[in-house]
Structure formats: C-alpha cells, structure tokens
Design an enzyme around this catalytic site. Structure first.
Site, PDB file in Angstrom:
ATOM      1  N   HIS A  37       0.835  -1.208   0.000  1.00  0.00           N
ATOM      2  CA  HIS A  37       0.000   0.000   0.000  1.00  0.00           C
ATOM      3  C   HIS A  37       0.870   1.259   0.000  1.00  0.00           C
ATOM      4  O   HIS A  37       0.576   2.235  -0.678  1.00  0.00           O
ATOM      5  CB  HIS A  37      -0.870   0.043   1.256  1.00  0.00           C
ATOM      6  CG  HIS A  37      -1.796  -1.122   1.429  1.00  0.00           C
ATOM      7  ND1 HIS A  37      -1.607  -2.087   2.386  1.00  0.00           N
ATOM      8  CD2 HIS A  37      -2.912  -1.484   0.762  1.00  0.00           C
ATOM      9  CE1 HIS A  37      -2.581  -2.975   2.324  1.00  0.00           C
ATOM     10  NE2 HIS A  37      -3.387  -2.653   1.338  1.00  0.00           N
ATOM     11  N   ASP A 150      -3.863  -7.331  -7.415  1.00  0.00           N
ATOM     12  CA  ASP A 150      -5.272  -7.601  -7.732  1.00  0.00           C
ATOM     13  C   ASP A 150      -5.499  -7.257  -9.201  1.00  0.00           C
ATOM     14  O   ASP A 150      -6.213  -6.298  -9.533  1.00  0.00           O
ATOM     15  CB  ASP A 150      -6.172  -6.774  -6.810  1.00  0.00           C
ATOM     16  CG  ASP A 150      -5.951  -7.134  -5.352  1.00  0.00           C
ATOM     17  OD1 ASP A 150      -6.472  -8.158  -4.916  1.00  0.00           O
ATOM     18  OD2 ASP A 150      -5.208  -6.401  -4.659  1.00  0.00           O
TER      19      ASP A 150
END
Ligand code: AMP
Length: 284
Positions: A37, A150
């Site tokens: 992140h 993802d």
C-alpha cells in the site's frame, strides 16, 4: 496529515485545493497497511501535489461474512504509517457514511466478472465497482493507484473508467513481496507459522508455470504440473489460469507475442491467497 470521516468536509477541502490548479492522487485501501500500500502512496506522491488514501473495509465486496468480520482493522497503526510516508489526506468513512441506504444497483463486467475471482466470489466486483465509483465521485482524483496484486480488480476498474467516462488516469503498480517471495497482503497476518512457510508455493508455482511455457510446454501440461505441485497438505488450489494479461481471455497456446498473465488463488490453511505474474510470451 488531515483525517476526514465525513464526505462533505473532505469534498470542500479538496475543492479548495483543486481550485489552485493542484493535482490529486487517490489510493483506495481496506487498511491493515503494509509496504505494498505504501508503495502506491509513494507513487502518488511522486506524480501529484496531494495524496488521498482511503481506508474502508467495504462490506459489499465480501461474499463471505466470516472473511469480512476477520478482516484485520488497525487504524491507529495505519494512520502512523501514512503520516510517516507523506500521505496528505486520509478518508476513513463509516458504513453509514458510505452506504446511507442499501445499494440496489448492480454492475456487470462481462467475462471479467465471471472468471477467476468472479467465479469464486460472486458479487465481489459489483461491490468493488460501486465503492470505487463512490470514491472517484467524492475525491475527483487526477490519478488513482491500484496494485497488480489484484490484476482482475485493476482490469475491472479500467473497464469502469472507460464505460462511465470517469476523468481519472489509472496506474497499476508492481507487486511488492516479502523476502521469500510471498506477495504482501493484510491476510498474511492470519497465516500460522507453518502455513506461512507453505505459502511461498504460490509464487513457486507461478514461476514453474512460466518456465514451462517459455520452454515450449503446452498450457495443458503447465496447468497439470502446477496443480500437482500445489497438491500438498493444507494447501487447496482454487484456480490456476493462463490468460492474456490485458483482458483475462484464457489462452490455449502461447505461440503469439503477447502479454501472458499466470494467476493463482489458493487456500493455505484458512487463509485465501492470490498472486500473479505477467510476462511476454516470446522475445520480440
Ligand atoms: P487492499 O487494502 O487489499 O484492498 O489493497 C489496496 C490496494 O493495494 C489495491 O490496489 C491492491 O492491489 C494494492 N496492494 C495490495 N497488496 C499489494 C502488494 N503486495 N503490492 C502492491 N500493491 C498491493
């Protein structure tokens, strides 16, 4: 660093900022932040004047209630990490703020929605599409940052942006891994010590698959070998797919010069992990 829980104060803060001709980068997350992140935050900082990170465990993208309630929540530590990494604004809405009324709308992404993650997590991408649309409408970012981790989610969002004409540039950031190769994920915290060791089988399988395909192996033998390799105690393979990286079309052979993605999902113990690698099928 400013922290907002409500939509309108955030919108007016960003409006003032935007009116000065400054650019905004958005990093949507579900929290329990790690280096993956923070790399998105770093990329956003490089390309924008202000970075907004959202932290919201979005219930509409969970098809499994246990998975939703087990999802790690570490807001205090997340805020500390974001501050240390130069994030400017954090949006931490509650369910009431994000969903004042139950959502009735459904989104459909065709093949992208029914394959791989979509097949195992019905309704997941409608939930992703709705929350990302809301975040785009609230923050009106110039750029938004997502992880290749993802891949399918990224392609769904790319489709959403194209179909809905959202005025935002998308960035897909490489997968950040642990030293032994396991893709960083908030879910890794839930692995037992023994399962944590086993979990590197995902990347090993992807690498083995790539090597087989680049050395003339067929897709069929590659899939067979990978599923045999992953047939070990406490590991349960959900899918291993050989697809075109930009649209997830299944490949039956890889003789063409294209971007191939190998994508895998497996339970290691109780924890569901995903990973992928992308490579060119032949040298140009
Ligand atoms: P999540 O909080 O799991 O919804 O992830 C938020 C964003 O971080 C998504 O765009 C993910 O693809 C991205 N992300 C998660 N793990 C990684 C990783 N290991 N490397 C790079 N990006 C990641």
């Amino acid at each position: 660093m400013e922290v907002f829980k409500e939509i309108n104060p955030l919108k007016s803060y960003l409006k003032t900022f935007r009116s000065k001709g400054k650019q905004i980068g958005l990093v949507p997350t579900m929290g329990a932040l790690h280096e993956g992140h923070l790399t998105l935050v770093e990329k956003s900082n490089q390309e924008n004047d202000l970075t907004v990170c959202s932290i919201y465990v979005n219930p509409t993208q969970f098809n499994n209630k246990g998975d939703l309630s087990n999802y790690p929540r570490e807001l205090e530590n997340d805020l500390k990490l974001l501050k240390q990494n130069g994030c400017d604004v954090v949006f931490v809405p509650s369910d009431e703020v994000m969903y004042p009324n139950p959502v009735k709308m459904k989104l459909s992404f065709g093949h992208l929605e029914t394959t791989m993650e979509g097949a195992f997590r019905p309704g997941h991408f409608t939930g992703v599409g709705i929350i990302v649309s809301k975040l785009f409408n609230i923050t009106e970012p110039d750029r938004a940052y997502f992880g290749q981790k993802d891949l399918q989610q990224f392609l769904v969002i790319k489709q959403l942006v194209s179909d809905m004409a959202f005025d935002v540039e998308l960035r897909c950031v490489e997968i950040i891994r642990e030293d032994d190769g396991l893709a960083k994920s908030s879910r890794n915290l839930r692995l037992s010590a023994e399962d944590r060791k086993k979990s590197i089988i995902l990347l090993q399988a992807l690498q083995r698959g790539k090597s087989l395909l680049l050395n003339g192996g067929t897709v069929e033998t590659c899939k067979l070998e990978v599923s045999q390799m992953m047939d070990i105690p406490n590991v349960s393979l959900e899918y291993f797919e050989v697809v075109e990286a930009n649209n997830l079309t299944p490949l039956t052979n890889i003789s063409d010069n294209i971007n191939v993605a190998l994508c895998v999902a497996a339970f290691v113990g109780e924890v569901r992990l995903i990973d992928n690698i992308i490579f060119r099928s032949k040298k140009e």
